[in-house]
Design a protein around this motif. Sequence first.
Motif, PDB file in Angstrom:
ATOM      1  N   GLU A 122       1.153  -1.366   0.132  1.00 23.44           N
ATOM      2  CA  GLU A 122       0.431  -0.251   0.097  1.00 23.44           C
ATOM      3  C   GLU A 122       0.635   1.271  -0.179  1.00 23.44           C
ATOM      4  N   PHE A 123       1.678   1.144  -0.500  1.00 25.07           N
ATOM      5  CA  PHE A 123       2.927   2.531  -1.260  1.00 25.07           C
ATOM      6  C   PHE A 123       1.821   3.896  -1.800  1.00 25.07           C
ATOM      7  N   GLN A 124       1.965   4.668  -1.077  1.00 21.70           N
ATOM      8  CA  GLN A 124       1.040   6.423  -2.344  1.00 21.70           C
ATOM      9  C   GLN A 124       1.699   5.771  -3.439  1.00 21.70           C
ATOM     10  N   LYS A 125       0.767   6.763  -3.935  1.00 20.05           N
ATOM     11  CA  LYS A 125       0.950   6.560  -5.473  1.00 20.05           C
ATOM     12  C   LYS A 125       0.074   8.691  -6.037  1.00 20.05           C
ATOM     13  N   PRO A 126       1.307   8.747  -6.685  1.00 17.91           N
ATOM     14  CA  PRO A 126       2.664   8.302  -7.711  1.00 17.91           C
ATOM     15  C   PRO A 126       3.692   7.949  -6.916  1.00 17.91           C
ATOM     16  N   ASN A 127       4.208   8.875  -5.541  1.00 18.51           N
ATOM     17  CA  ASN A 127       5.528   8.516  -4.996  1.00 18.51           C
ATOM     18  C   ASN A 127       5.409   8.367  -3.320  1.00 18.51           C
ATOM     19  N   THR A 129       2.328  11.693 -12.635  1.00 16.09           N
ATOM     20  CA  THR A 129       1.837  12.316 -11.531  1.00 16.09           C
ATOM     21  C   THR A 129       0.467  12.721 -12.029  1.00 16.09           C
ATOM     22  N   CYS A 130       0.780  12.604 -13.516  1.00 17.26           N
ATOM     23  CA  CYS A 130      -1.306  12.651 -14.133  1.00 17.26           C
ATOM     24  C   CYS A 130      -1.603  12.235 -13.834  1.00 17.26           C
ATOM     25  N   LEU A 131      -1.576  10.678 -13.956  1.00 15.81           N
ATOM     26  CA  LEU A 131      -2.502   9.521 -13.800  1.00 15.81           C
ATOM     27  C   LEU A 131      -3.047   9.273 -12.540  1.00 15.81           C
ATOM     28  N   TRP A 132      -2.158   9.676 -12.018  1.00 14.48           N
ATOM     29  CA  TRP A 132      -2.541   9.390  -9.946  1.00 14.48           C
ATOM     30  C   TRP A 132      -3.656  10.473 -10.114  1.00 14.48           C
ATOM     31  N   GLU A 133      -2.909  11.650 -10.569  1.00 19.66           N
ATOM     32  CA  GLU A 133      -4.579  13.007 -10.345  1.00 19.66           C
ATOM     33  C   GLU A 133      -5.684  12.638 -11.172  1.00 19.66           C
ATOM     34  N   LEU A 134      -5.894  12.036 -11.816  1.00 17.30           N
ATOM     35  CA  LEU A 134      -6.884  11.943 -13.209  1.00 17.30           C
ATOM     36  C   LEU A 134      -7.597  10.508 -12.575  1.00 17.30           C
ATOM     37  N   ILE A 135      -6.772   9.994 -11.933  1.00 22.44           N
ATOM     38  CA  ILE A 135      -7.548   8.577 -11.295  1.00 22.44           C
ATOM     39  C   ILE A 135      -8.037   8.941  -9.758  1.00 22.44           C
ATOM     40  N   LYS A 136      -7.504   9.849  -9.372  1.00 18.65           N
ATOM     41  CA  LYS A 136      -7.947  10.525  -8.015  1.00 18.65           C
ATOM     42  C   LYS A 136      -9.369  11.404  -8.709  1.00 18.65           C
ATOM     43  N   SER A 137      -9.069  11.808  -9.817  1.00 19.97           N
ATOM     44  CA  SER A 137     -10.324  12.820  -9.653  1.00 19.97           C
ATOM     45  C   SER A 137     -12.221  12.057 -10.547  1.00 19.97           C
ATOM     46  N   GLY A 138     -11.596  10.457 -10.417  1.00 17.05           N
ATOM     47  CA  GLY A 138     -12.468  10.022 -11.111  1.00 17.05           C
ATOM     48  C   GLY A 138     -12.517   9.391 -11.222  1.00 17.05           C
ATOM     49  N   LYS A 139     -11.988   9.008 -12.617  1.00 17.54           N
ATOM     50  CA  LYS A 139     -11.851   8.911 -13.857  1.00 17.54           C
ATOM     51  C   LYS A 139     -10.737   7.137 -13.675  1.00 17.54           C
ATOM     52  N   THR A 140     -10.901   6.094 -14.412  1.00 17.92           N
ATOM     53  CA  THR A 140     -10.851   4.680 -14.374  1.00 17.92           C
ATOM     54  C   THR A 140      -9.061   4.956 -14.602  1.00 17.92           C
ATOM     55  N   GLU A 141      -8.353   3.655 -14.616  1.00 18.81           N
ATOM     56  CA  GLU A 141      -6.795   4.095 -15.461  1.00 18.81           C
ATOM     57  C   GLU A 141      -6.970   3.973 -16.666  1.00 18.81           C
ATOM     58  N   SER A 142      -7.927   3.221 -17.627  1.00 17.58           N
ATOM     59  CA  SER A 142      -8.215   3.190 -18.955  1.00 17.58           C
ATOM     60  C   SER A 142      -8.663   4.608 -19.463  1.00 17.58           C
ATOM     61  N   GLU A 143      -9.809   5.343 -19.037  1.00 13.94           N
ATOM     62  CA  GLU A 143      -9.305   6.808 -18.919  1.00 13.94           C
ATOM     63  C   GLU A 143      -8.462   7.537 -19.212  1.00 13.94           C
ATOM     64  N   ALA A 144      -7.931   7.386 -18.027  1.00 11.77           N
ATOM     65  CA  ALA A 144      -6.296   8.095 -17.349  1.00 11.77           C
ATOM     66  C   ALA A 144      -5.796   7.530 -18.554  1.00 11.77           C
ATOM     67  N   LEU A 145      -5.326   6.712 -19.044  1.00  7.04           N
ATOM     68  CA  LEU A 145      -4.205   6.133 -19.858  1.00  7.04           C
ATOM     69  C   LEU A 145      -4.635   7.103 -21.419  1.00  7.04           C
ATOM     70  N   GLY A 146      -5.786   6.773 -21.098  1.00  7.74           N
ATOM     71  CA  GLY A 146      -6.208   7.248 -23.164  1.00  7.74           C
ATOM     72  C   GLY A 146      -6.646   8.685 -23.037  1.00  7.74           C
ATOM     73  N   LEU A 147      -6.197   9.461 -22.197  1.00  5.74           N
ATOM     74  CA  LEU A 147      -6.241  11.278 -22.605  1.00  5.74           C
ATOM     75  C   LEU A 147      -4.691  11.442 -22.111  1.00  5.74           C
ATOM     76  N   LEU A 148      -3.795  10.864 -21.197  1.00  5.68           N
ATOM     77  CA  LEU A 148      -3.063  10.829 -21.765  1.00  5.68           C
ATOM     78  C   LEU A 148      -1.826  10.359 -22.608  1.00  5.68           C
ATOM     79  N   LYS A 149      -1.824   9.340 -23.469  1.00 12.50           N
ATOM     80  CA  LYS A 149      -2.010   8.443 -25.092  1.00 12.50           C
ATOM     81  C   LYS A 149      -1.012  10.049 -26.046  1.00 12.50           C
ATOM     82  N   ASP A 150       0.223  10.182 -26.025  1.00  9.45           N
ATOM     83  CA  ASP A 150       0.678  10.921 -27.081  1.00  9.45           C
ATOM     84  C   ASP A 150       0.588  12.562 -26.440  1.00  9.45           C
TER      85      ASP A 150
END
Length: 519
Positions: free
Chosen positions: A41-46, A159-180
């Motif tokens: 249970e390490f904190q994310k992203p750091n 950092t972006c990924l986990w902030e998006l997840i904390k805001s309510g996005k699924t991991e898949s949705e967050a990765l999609g937003l960050l792609k490219d």
Amino acid sequence: MANSKYEYVKSYEVDDEVFLPNLIIVRIDGCDFQRFSQVHEFQKPNDEEALNLMNSCAISVSEAFPDIVFSYGFSDEYSFVFKKTSKFYQRRASKVGTIIASFFSSVYVMKWRQFFPHKELMYPPSFHARVIRCASEEVLQSYLFWRQNNCHTNNLHNTCLWELIKSGKTESEALGLLKDSSKEEKNDLLFRKCNINYQKLHPMFRQGSCILKTEVFEVVKHNDNGSPVRRLRRKSSIVHSKNTADRRFWNKHAHLQKELGSFTKDIGKVEPDYIRSFQFEDKLIPSTWVVVRIDGCHFHRFSEAHEFVKPNDEQAINLMNTCAVAVLKEFHDLVFSYGVSDEYSFVLKKDSQFCQRQASEMVSVLVSFFTSMYVMKWKDFFPRKELKYPPCFDGRAVCYPSYEILRDYLSWRQVDCHINNQYNTCFWELVKSGKTKTEAQNALKGTQTGDKEKLLRQFGIEYNELPVMFRRGSSAFWGTTRIDKNGECNGNSGKRVVVQHCNIIEPSFWDALPTILSG
């Protein structure tokens, strides 16, 4: 002591020296640390405490091995740079890499409670190790630039990924937003949607951590009149630099220039493939039996410091056996193992693709896991003894092209067990009788097996009646066999990892072994 007819198997060990003037870097990486961080249970992203633990372990490594001049780490990895004139373990890549991985693992487990006092360490952590040969200061500079650029890139993304997840996005949705998305777009996303100025995050997260050695005067004793006596010592300290490959950062530290060389110009880009070309390539021959042998590092001193019973400490050997069983259970490509004293040999199935047959990764992860388990299980076997300092093991991988040569290798180890144990039993009985160690050595010089058996009878000891574990060593494997009262393997006890003390030189043992080696 006499040699055996099986000594020829040593010729299959290959030289892996990193030749001068190459600089040596050892990079360790956490093995499946994504799962490790989830379980713990390490904190994310750091997780700041997890990173502080990594840094503390790296400092311990730096101070334990004076040839390490500079270290850089982030997340679950650390790179250790050795001085260019280093002769550490004759510059043998297998030794250098596994010792660093083993020591780091040992310290990681020992320090766990210091950083996570309310978290149980659920299972042994392990680390891969790779040796990188730097042909010049420019390659070292490029390597450091590459690793720190990885730190920047990965941390910004996570950092972006986990902030998006904390805001309510699924991991898949967050990765999609960050792609490219570009670096600028990620910074903008953090600022607009999360009210985070990325540049104001802790520099340890963004830049990683450097370990430098600085010279300081320390009080080492006091004179009779009470005045302190100071000596110049090198102490390790952590610094955070925006660019570790920048010549202004590098060249302002005189000891870095002296031990590693100067950086003559700054660089703005480097191709990872260029750096990877300097990694020590050690892929093992396909379709051969691979044996990974680990050995305790300076275990004579370790056994004395921890007051092991001489010539054999049953609890110490049982601890080794328990670690071997754990290794077999964790890594299913291992089909057989044999151990004695402070060493263990692990046999991989012939067609194994474990770690893509990269010797350095294969050996380091096994040694690392074994070491972590050793520290974790210490109290089970020595409840009244504190572990005074980190135990450490080195390792190597050797290919044996045929079943017959593999058999001779294992027979060699058991013959060695008998020779060493009989000698040590005699030696310590002589010492207990009042002789000095030198006198005991002289008394045993040139003696044969029969002579030693006769000597032991003078002390009331029948060598062949000593515990079979001491005389034959221990075999651990997935099997369905049990041992009879004479120490022979037979019977059926169900599929599990068993520890037996078999006579592995006898042909009858080898009649059953093909079934064991097939898994």
